[in-house]
Design a protein around this motif. Structure first.
Motif, PDB file in Angstrom:
ATOM      1  N   VAL A 197      -0.505   6.502  16.106  1.00 49.99           N
ATOM      2  CA  VAL A 197      -0.890   7.530  15.205  1.00 49.99           C
ATOM      3  C   VAL A 197      -0.548   7.165  13.636  1.00 49.99           C
ATOM      4  O   VAL A 197      -1.593   7.674  13.048  1.00 49.99           O
ATOM      5  CB  VAL A 197       0.169   8.650  15.435  1.00 49.99           C
ATOM      6  CG1 VAL A 197       0.090   9.887  14.518  1.00 49.99           C
ATOM      7  CG2 VAL A 197       0.050   9.122  16.875  1.00 49.99           C
ATOM      8  N   GLY A 241      -2.861   3.179  13.692  1.00 54.56           N
ATOM      9  CA  GLY A 241      -4.158   2.898  14.605  1.00 54.56           C
ATOM     10  C   GLY A 241      -3.913   1.712  15.350  1.00 54.56           C
ATOM     11  O   GLY A 241      -4.871   1.207  16.119  1.00 54.56           O
ATOM     12  N   ARG A 276      -4.216  10.628  16.592  1.00 51.68           N
ATOM     13  CA  ARG A 276      -4.442  10.010  15.182  1.00 51.68           C
ATOM     14  C   ARG A 276      -5.195  10.993  14.033  1.00 51.68           C
ATOM     15  O   ARG A 276      -4.861  11.065  13.359  1.00 51.68           O
ATOM     16  CB  ARG A 276      -4.822   8.805  15.432  1.00 51.68           C
ATOM     17  CG  ARG A 276      -4.816   8.014  13.939  1.00 51.68           C
ATOM     18  CD  ARG A 276      -5.049   6.577  14.059  1.00 51.68           C
ATOM     19  NE  ARG A 276      -5.564   5.781  12.915  1.00 51.68           N
ATOM     20  CZ  ARG A 276      -4.870   5.548  11.725  1.00 51.68           C
ATOM     21  NH1 ARG A 276      -3.673   6.152  11.596  1.00 51.68           N
ATOM     22  NH2 ARG A 276      -5.469   5.090  10.620  1.00 51.68           N
TER      23      ARG A 276
END
Lengths: 288, 255
Positions: free
Chosen positions: B12, B15, B37
């Motif tokens: 989140v 990446g 994310r």
């Protein structure tokens, strides 16, 4: 640990309500729907003053308000943040909501707030974290809370199923459950659980509130992945599952959740009215 | 023992998908976990857009998104609500390349932030002339302790952008930001539920900064130095200025 029950409201009958946003304060106060109540995310009202906070106070003066927290990270690696709990408690003392609820999820790591309702692996160590989080939250609020089942988009490595996991937390902390029918419907669709078996596993006395909401298909995966958007009207299969849940659980406060793509308040009132009719019918059957 | 949170947390925040398999079963969980994310980045960006609407308007969607992504990476939210997220955004923005040629953006951000902080600040009832008269007539005398409202904000500006900011906030398009330095100050205050704001003369800035820092009208008055001896109602005396402070809802009776 034992805490007082949720505080009594203005109405003694179980009714339907709707999410409340500042742009609807006036209509909310003027609504003529019997027993209508409103739910807010307390995190959106943690300012010292101003029109938003005053508006909520005005609505709360003659309508039942419930708080539905999104930021506590109850099941996270760290305990809920003390400053956050203090701020929520001050708001609770100010507004006197009839119910408090939070999510059985996590949203904070290394003091960073991830602003998302992240799924918990349903394992013993995580269960202990969630129990500790609920205990701390309830202690800070001085009353019991309800915890909500999450939406699942992926299958999380787990040792127990979700209903058992949440009931275990409830047994250990005294908290109740908030059954989000939309989350359950989407979890069933996305990761393949049996929603009716899930509902049947819940003792009616454990469930203190029910949510329903709209969902949308994921832009990339289409209808293979349904997203808990709260941005559209409640879909028919969710209404049907609500009907099933109410039949099993009995009358419970039902909330229409809407957080985005807000329609006119009257449109939301129509959904509240539909939920109220279901509750009324249930009561009539009960009396028959 | 694997950490049940780290894999998803890293994804989140940064990446990094390596740890997702520790959390989720099935192949390529990142294809779906990207929801989380994207949700995190969107929530932060929307919070910044709500706090800095003039900046977002001048930058345009593409540039503002780019700036937000960089800011979120540099300064992720620490509080468990986003209502105050971005408090240090103006300072951070001042170090970014995009503002070297356009320093007025930083000042717009300071004005946007001050407006919202004032709106969300403490509710207080300002002293009215009627109350003052009643106090004096009842023998209570002149209130000894007067101060600025706690929701008041004095904002230091590097460029003269106040008028531009007002235009943007009123929905006017096509405004150009000044690029030359021209230091100044603006004042925000909220007597009731509406935020008021205005530019300050140099002496007024010293007056309000002193007043805010000391809660002492006497000390603030030492900075009273109107550049123009007269306005349309005659000379601006300290008494007249005091009356204007009351009229504007800028005086609170202290504890």
């Amino acid at each position: 640990m034992s805490f007082p029950e949720q505080r009594p409201g203005f109405h003694d009958t179980v009714a339907a309500g709707v999410s409340l946003k500042p742009q609807h304060f006036e209509q909310a106060m003027a609504s003529r729907l019997r027993g209508i109540w409103y739910e807010v995310h307390p995190e959106n009202y943690l300012m010292q003053g101003g029109p938003r906070r005053r508006g909520l106070r005005q609505v709360a003066a003659d309508r039942d308000i419930s708080f539905h927290g999104v930021g506590a990270s109850l099941g996270g690696p760290d305990l809920p943040d003390a400053d956050h709990l203090k701020a929520i408690r001050q708001l609770v003392d100010d507004i006197q909501p009839v119910r408090l609820s939070e999510h059985a999820v996590w949203s904070s790591i290394d003091q960073t707030y991830l602003a998302e309702l992240l799924p918990l692996p349903r394992t013993q160590p995580v269960l202990l974290n969630l129990v500790a989080g609920v205990d701390v939250y309830q202690s800070a609020m001085g009353r019991t809370i309800l915890i909500e089942n999450p939406t699942n988009y992926l299958t999380v490595h787990s040792d127990m199923d979700e209903a058992d996991f949440l009931l275990e937390v409830s047994d250990r902390t005294g908290c109740g459950l908030l059954l989000d029918i939309n989350n359950l419907y989407l979890s069933a669709h996305n990761v393949g659980i049996d929603p009716k078996a899930y509902i049947k596993a819940l003792p009616p006395k454990k469930v203190g509130e029910i949510h329903i909401a709209g969902f949308d298909a994921d832009p990339q995966f289409g209808h293979r992945l349904l997203i808990d958007s709260h941005a559209s009207a409640v879909a028919d299969p969710v209404w049907s599952l609500l009907d099933y849940a109410l039949t099993h659980l009995g009358p419970k406060p039902v909330l229409i959740e809407r957080d985005a793509n807000l329609p006119e308040f009257s449109v939301l009132e129509q959904e509240v009215h539909r939920a109220q009719r279901m509750l009324d019918r249930l009561r009539e059957l009960d009396h028959a | 023992m694997h950490d049940p949170y780290r894999g998803l947390g890293d994804f989140v925040l940064n990446g990094q998908a390596d740890g997702l398999h520790q959390v989720f079963s099935g192949p390529q969980p990142e294809q779906v976990a990207i929801l989380y994310r994207n949700g995190y980045l969107r929530a932060c960006r929307e919070a910044l857009q709500a706090r800095f609407p003039a900046v977002a308007s001048v930058m345009g969607d593409v540039e503002f998104r780019k700036v937000c992504s960089a800011y979120v990476q540099a300064s992720p939210p620490r509080q468990r609500t986003l209502t105050r997220y971005g408090v240090d955004f103006p300072d951070w923005l001042s170090t970014e390349d995009c503002t070297q040629a356009n320093p007025g953006l930083v000042d717009l951000a300071r004005l946007d932030g001050a407006w919202l902080d004032c709106l969300f600040g403490l509710d207080e009832s300002p002293l009215t002339s009627l109350q003052l008269n009643q106090l004096i007539q009842s023998g209570g005398g002149f209130p000894v302790s007067l101060r600025l409202p706690r929701n008041a904000r004095v904002v230091a500006l590097g460029c003269s952008v106040f008028d531009v900011w007002m235009s943007i906030r009123q929905g006017e398009g096509g405004v150009a930001l000044p690029t030359q330095p021209e230091p100044g100050h603006a004042l925000f205050w909220r007597p009731d539920m509406t935020v008021f704001s205005r530019q300050l003369d140099a002496w007024e800035a010293r007056f309000y900064l002193s007043f805010q820092a000391t809660d002492s009208l006497d000390e603030a008055a030492e900075h009273f130095l109107p550049a123009t001896a007269n306005d349309r109602d005659g000379p601006i005396t300290l008494e007249k200025y005091f009356a204007r402070l009351i009229e504007s809802g800028l005086l609170i009776v202290g504890d």
